[in-house]
Structures are given as C-alpha cells and as structure tokens.
Design a protein around this motif. Structure first.
Motif, short mmCIF file in Angstrom:
data_model
loop_
_atom_site.label_atom_id
_atom_site.label_comp_id
_atom_site.label_asym_id
_atom_site.label_seq_id
_atom_site.Cartn_x
_atom_site.Cartn_y
_atom_site.Cartn_z
N ARG A 6 1.16 -1.07 -0.32
CA ARG A 6 0.19 -0.52 -0.17
C ARG A 6 0.99 1.42 -0.02
O ARG A 6 2.02 1.35 0.15
N GLN A 7 -0.17 2.34 0.21
CA GLN A 7 1.44 3.63 -0.39
C GLN A 7 1.06 4.06 0.50
O GLN A 7 0.62 4.36 2.03
N PRO A 8 2.57 4.87 0.86
CA PRO A 8 3.04 4.99 3.01
C PRO A 8 1.35 6.24 2.81
O PRO A 8 1.45 7.41 1.80
N GLU A 9 1.47 6.73 3.99
CA GLU A 9 0.67 8.46 4.87
C GLU A 9 1.78 9.16 5.31
O GLU A 9 1.37 10.24 5.43
N ASN A 10 3.04 8.89 5.40
CA ASN A 10 3.43 9.89 6.15
C ASN A 10 4.97 9.09 6.04
O ASN A 10 5.83 7.70 5.66
N ALA A 11 6.26 10.18 6.72
CA ALA A 11 7.95 9.68 6.64
C ALA A 11 7.92 7.80 8.02
O ALA A 11 8.37 7.37 7.06
N LYS A 12 7.50 7.85 8.87
CA LYS A 12 7.33 6.87 9.47
C LYS A 12 6.42 5.93 9.03
O LYS A 12 7.26 4.87 9.47
N ASP A 13 5.35 6.32 8.46
CA ASP A 13 5.32 4.73 7.31
C ASP A 13 6.22 4.41 6.61
O ASP A 13 5.68 3.48 6.12
N LEU A 14 6.26 5.21 6.04
CA LEU A 14 6.86 5.06 4.69
C LEU A 14 8.28 3.75 5.10
O LEU A 14 8.55 3.01 4.82
N GLU A 15 8.83 4.74 6.22
CA GLU A 15 10.36 3.37 6.90
C GLU A 15 9.38 2.02 7.10
O GLU A 15 10.12 1.41 6.67
N GLU A 16 8.14 2.48 8.19
CA GLU A 16 7.93 0.91 8.59
C GLU A 16 7.51 -0.18 7.15
O GLU A 16 8.20 -1.26 7.44
N LEU A 17 6.84 0.72 6.64
CA LEU A 17 6.74 0.05 4.31
C LEU A 17 8.31 -0.63 3.85
O LEU A 17 7.89 -2.19 3.29
N CYS A 18 9.14 0.70 3.87
CA CYS A 18 10.28 -0.01 3.70
C CYS A 18 10.60 -1.25 4.04
O CYS A 18 11.40 -2.78 3.52
N ALA A 19 10.27 -1.00 5.42
CA ALA A 19 11.17 -3.08 6.36
C ALA A 19 10.37 -3.81 6.14
O ALA A 19 10.15 -4.94 5.63
N ALA A 20 9.30 -3.62 5.88
CA ALA A 20 8.02 -4.86 5.73
C ALA A 20 8.24 -5.12 4.71
O ALA A 20 8.30 -6.82 4.16
N LEU A 21 8.81 -4.49 3.63
CA LEU A 21 8.91 -4.74 1.84
C LEU A 21 9.86 -5.83 1.50
O LEU A 21 10.23 -7.22 1.60
#
Length: 131
Positions: A6-21
């Motif tokens: 899914r698309q990130p909603e903020n900077a922290k979310d982007l970091e979490e999504l990169c790690a999860a991916l």
C-alpha cells in the motif's frame, strides 16, 4: 504486519513499509543505524539497512516523504551527499504527492532515488531475488 504494497501516509509509515517489504523478500532489516557524523557534527543515521544473509551484500535506505509542498525536498542534495559518505551502497526511497516534478526527476537521475512504488523491483534486481 502491515501490507507493504500500500502507499505510505507519512515518513514513519514509509520507513515501516520499506522494512516490511524487505523482510517479505527475506532480507535482514536494521533501522536507524548510526553511521558517522554530518559536516556540522550531527550524528548521521541510516533509516533502514538491508542485508542479504547469503551474500552479505548491504544497502542503506533513506526514507523521504512529502505530503504537501514544503521543505523536505530542499534536503535531498544533502541527503545524496550523505549517502556518498556511507560505507555501504545507499539510496533514497521517496513517496508523497508534495515532491515537485523537478526534484522527483533529480532524484531518479542521480541513480540514488527510487519511488516507493518501484522499490520491490529495485530490491529484487539489486539483491538478485527471483520473483
């Protein structure tokens, strides 16, 4: 676990999504890893560091999100300079509608920027992970 597609909603979310991916691709993930200092003395940290268990190849990722027009993109040239000083390869993973077209193309043209929507394909190629 969050859906890494899914698309990130903020900077922290982007970091979490990169790690999860990356974890979903079987890579080891470390976050906020200290690595030296910036020119003005501040501690430099890498948002996400990925390592392939077999090859021990590593990659650092700086996560940059900009939800609306603002100053995040002004920091991009300094971030690219920071990446050049790292002891490992690195890139900026960016997302958000607030980046101007010019800074998007600048990041992509340096070879150090990848949009979050393209990150999985980029990681598969870099780490030689089959689909």
């Amino acid at each position: 676990m969050r859906d890494p597609h899914r698309q990130p909603e903020n900077a922290k979310d982007l970091e979490e999504l990169c790690a999860a991916l990356a974890e979903g691709l079987g890579l080891d993930v470390r976050r906020q890893l200290p690595v030296g200092r910036r020119i003005w003395g501040a501690r430099r940290r890498i948002d996400v560091v990925l390592t392939d268990r077999d090859s021990r190849r590593a990659l650092g990722i700086e996560c940059k999100f900009q939800g609306s027009k603002g100053t995040a993109e002004e920091k991009i040239p300094a971030t690219i300079q920071d990446i050049a000083a790292w002891p490992i390869d690195g890139l900026i993973c960016f997302a958000g509608p607030g980046f101007t077209e010019h800074i998007r193309y600048y990041m992509l043209s340096t070879g150090k920027g990848v949009e979050f929507s393209d990150l999985e394909a980029w990681l598969r190629l870099y780490f030689l992970i089959a689909e």
